[in-house]
Scaffold this active site. Structure first.
Site, short mmCIF file in Angstrom:
data_model
loop_
_atom_site.label_atom_id
_atom_site.label_comp_id
_atom_site.label_asym_id
_atom_site.label_seq_id
_atom_site.Cartn_x
_atom_site.Cartn_y
_atom_site.Cartn_z
CB ALA A 143 -0.95 0.00 1.20
CB ALA A 144 4.04 2.28 1.35
CB ALA A 148 -0.88 1.12 -3.31
NE ARG A 223 14.22 -11.99 -13.60
CZ ARG A 223 14.00 -12.85 -14.58
NH1 ARG A 223 12.83 -12.86 -15.20
NH2 ARG A 223 14.92 -13.72 -14.94
CG ASN A 236 7.12 -12.98 -5.65
OD1 ASN A 236 6.59 -12.07 -5.02
ND2 ASN A 236 8.05 -12.75 -6.57
CD GLN A 243 0.37 -11.12 0.87
OE1 GLN A 243 -0.20 -11.16 -0.22
NE2 GLN A 243 1.13 -10.10 1.23
CB VAL A 260 -1.78 -6.60 -8.77
CG1 VAL A 260 -1.11 -5.63 -9.73
CG2 VAL A 260 -3.29 -6.38 -8.74
CG ASN A 262 3.96 -9.05 -12.54
OD1 ASN A 262 2.93 -9.61 -12.87
ND2 ASN A 262 4.27 -7.82 -12.93
CG ASP A 290 -1.23 -7.93 -20.12
OD1 ASP A 290 -0.19 -7.26 -20.22
OD2 ASP A 290 -1.42 -8.77 -19.22
CG HIS A 318 0.81 -9.90 -16.42
ND1 HIS A 318 0.43 -8.96 -17.35
CD2 HIS A 318 1.59 -9.25 -15.53
CE1 HIS A 318 0.94 -7.79 -17.02
NE2 HIS A 318 1.65 -7.94 -15.91
#
Length: 465
Positions: A143-144, A148, A223, A236, A243, A260, A262, A290, A318
Site C-alpha cells: 500500500a505504500a 497503490a 525482480r 514470492n 498471505q 497483481v 508479479n 494487457d 501475464h
C-alpha cells in the site's frame, strides 16, 4: 479538526457568515419559486461543489437554517421556538436534499438525525439512503508503493464499488514502509471522502486479512538485477503462501481475491492453494492491463476511442508469452460494428507488431520512465474489480486470469490462465464456443507451457517453504 458541515437553507442559499441566525429567523418565509441560486448545496469540506437539487413543492415554506450538530437537526441559535417545535417543518424542507451530509469527527463518516426524526414520528430524510448498508472491507497490499498510490483514491471516492457504497480501507505493507504509509493515510484523510469510513494501516497479517470482502494483492518481490526467474518465484512463493494462509484463517469465505504482484498468475495459484477453505473461483489475477493495452492499440490504429473496441482477449500468462487475440473483437467505425480484422485490413500488423507491442509494453514503459507502469496498472485494477462487483455489460467479455479447471479450449487444468470471461452476480464464467485457428492454437499452447513450468517450480518451493 473535523471540516465544517455544509450549510443548508431550504429554498435559498445560506447567508454570509456575518448574518446571524436571529436575523435570518426573523425574515418572513417565502414560498419556493422554482430553481434559484438557493437550489445549490454548498459543500464545503466535502471536496466537491454544490450540485443542482430537486425543485421543492411550492407549498413548502422556506425554513430557518439547518445546522448539523452532533448528528441532530437543530435550529440556529436565536431562532424562535428552538426547543423543537419547528423541527417538523425542517424535516419537510430537508426532503429534497438527497445528498446532504453532516460530518462525524472520524474520517468523513456521514451521520443523520434518525433518532430526532423518530421521536417526532417522521421518516428520516431521503439523504439517509444515499449510502447503502454496512461498509465493505477492502485490503490493498504493497500500500505504500506507486501502484497503490494511484489506486487508493479511485477506490475511496467510489469509482470501483459505486458512489453509494461506504468502505473501510485496510493498507498492508512491510514494517520499514510504515512511515511512508502514514503519509498515505494522511492524504486519504485530507481528501475528505464521504464514502471512506476508516483507514487501517498495518504490517500485521492478522489485522490486514480480518473479515475482508475484497483483497487486492499488489505487493510482491520485484525482480532485481542478476536475479534468476526461479529465485524470483522462490521469494514470492513464501509471500503468497503466507498471505493465502492468512486469507484462509481470517477473511470471509466469500472474499474476492485479485493478485497483481508479479509473476501474477503463479502467485495467484500459490495463494489459492494456501487457502483451501476459499473457493478457487474466488481468486483471479490481473491481465486487464494487457487487455486495455490491446484495446488501445486497436483504437489508435483506427482513430477511434478505446470504448469503441470490445471483446479483445488476452490468453495465458501475464508475461511476454501472453497472446493478445483480436479474432473475435469488434470495433464501432462510423456507427457500424465490424470485426477488427475487417476494419484494419492488415493481417501482418495484427499478427506481428500488434502482438509484440502489447507483449512488450511493460518493458517499454520501464525503459521510458525508469519505473514500472503504475497509473495504467491502477486503472486496470479498478476495471477488473468493478467488473467482478457489478458484472460485465451485455454482449461483452473481458480478460481475467482464473483457474483453468473445466475450460473447453484445451488448456491444462490447475493453471491460473487468462481467459475471456463474462461476470454476473460476482461469479465469472468462461466464454464458450469461440473458434480457435492454428495460429491462435500455437500461441495459446506456448503460454500454457510457460505457466506449467512456473507452476512446477513454485509447487516444489511451496512444499519446502
Amino acid at each position: 479538526m473535523a471540516p465544517d458541515p455544509p450549510r443548508l437553507l431550504a429554498g435559498r442559499p445560506a447567508g454570509p457568515r456575518g448574518v446571524t441566525g436571529r436575523k435570518r429567523a426573523q425574515r418572513s418565509p417565502q414560498p419556493s419559486r422554482g430553481r434559484r441560486r438557493g437550489d445549490l448545496l454548498p459543500a464545503r469540506g466535502l471536496g466537491g461543489r454544490g450540485r443542482p437539487l430537486q425543485r421543492r413543492p411550492s407549498t413548502v415554506p422556506a425554513s430557518p437554517l439547518l445546522a448539523c450538530g452532533g448528528g441532530r437537526p437543530v435550529a440556529p441559535r436565536g431562532s424562535p421556538r428552538r426547543s423543537g417545535a419547528n423541527l417538523p417543518s425542517l424535516a419537510l424542507a430537508l426532503q429534497p436534499f438527497d445528498r446532504a451530509f453532516c460530518y462525524s469527527r472520524r474520517l468523513a463518516g456521514p451521520v443523520v438525525g434518525d433518532v430526532a426524526f423518530e421521536k417526532m414520528g417522521l421518516p428520516a430524510p431521503s439523504f439517509h439512503e444515499t449510502l447503502k448498508g454496512e461498509p465493505i472491507r477492502v485490503l490493498v497490499t504493497g500500500a505504500a508503493g506507486q501502484i497503490a498510490y494511484s489506486l487508493l483514491y479511485s477506490i475511496a471516492k467510489g469509482d470501483v464499488f459505486g458512489k453509494e457504497q461506504p468502505l473501510v480501507l485496510v493498507l498492508l505493507d512491510i514494517t520499514p514502509m510504515m512511515t511512508v504509509l502514514e503519509g498515505v493515510v494522511m492524504e486519504l484523510q485530507d481528501c475528505a471522502l464521504p464514502l471512506l469510513r476508516e483507514v487501517i494501516p498495518t504490517d500485521k497479517e492478522e489485522v490486514a486479512f480480518k473479515d475482508l470482502d475484497i483483497a487486492i494483492l499488489v505487493g510482491s518481490m520485484p525482480r532485481r538485477e542478476g536475479m534468476e526467474r526461479k529465485d524470483l518465484l522462490k521469494a514470492n512463493v513464501k509471500i503468497f503462501k503466507s498471505q493465502g494462509a492468512a486469507l484462509d484463517k481470517y477473511a470471509k469465505k466469500t472474499v474476492k481475491v485479485v493478485v497483481v504482484g508479479n509473476p501474477a498468475n503463479t502467485n495467484c495459484l500459490i495463494a489459492s492453494k494456501s487457502a483451501p477453505s476459499i473457493p478457487k473461483e474466488n481468486f483471479s489475477c490481473l491481465t486487464r492491463l494487457d487487455h486495455n493495452r490491446a484495446k488501445s492499440q486497436i483504437a489508435l490504429k483506427l482513430g477511434v476511442t478505446a470504448n469503441d473496441v470490445k471483446n479483445v482477449i488476452i490468453w495465458g500468462n501475464h508475461s511476454s508469452t501472453q497472446y493478445p487475440d483480436v479474432n473475435h473483437a469488434k470495433v464501432n467505425v462510423k456507427g457500424k460494428e465490424v470485426g477488427v480484422y475487417e476494419a484494419i485490413k492488415d493481417d501482418s500488423w495484427l499478427k506481428g507488431d500488434f502482438i509484440l507491442t502489447v507483449q512488450q509494453r511493460g518493458a517499454a514503459v520501464i525503459k521510458a520512465r525508469k519505473l514500472s507502469s503504475a497509473m495504467s496498472a491502477a486503472k486496470a485494477i479498478c476495471d477488473h474489480v468493478r467488473d467482478i462487483w457489478f458484472g460485465t455489460p451485455a454482449g461483452e467479455f473481458v480478460s481475467m486470469g482464473v483457474i483453468s479447471d473445466g475450460n473447453s479450449y484445451g488448456v491444462p487444468e490447475d493453471l491460473l490462465y487468462s481467459f475471456p470471461v463474462v461476470i454476473k452476480d460476482k461469479t465469472w464464467k468462461f466464454v464458450e464456443g469461440l473458434p480457435i485457428n492454428d495460429f491462435s492454437r500455437e500461441k495459446m499452447d506456448l503460454t500454457a507451457k510457460e505457466l506449467t513450468e512456473e507452476k512446477e517450480t513454485a509447487v516444489e518451493f511451496l512444499s519446502s517453504a
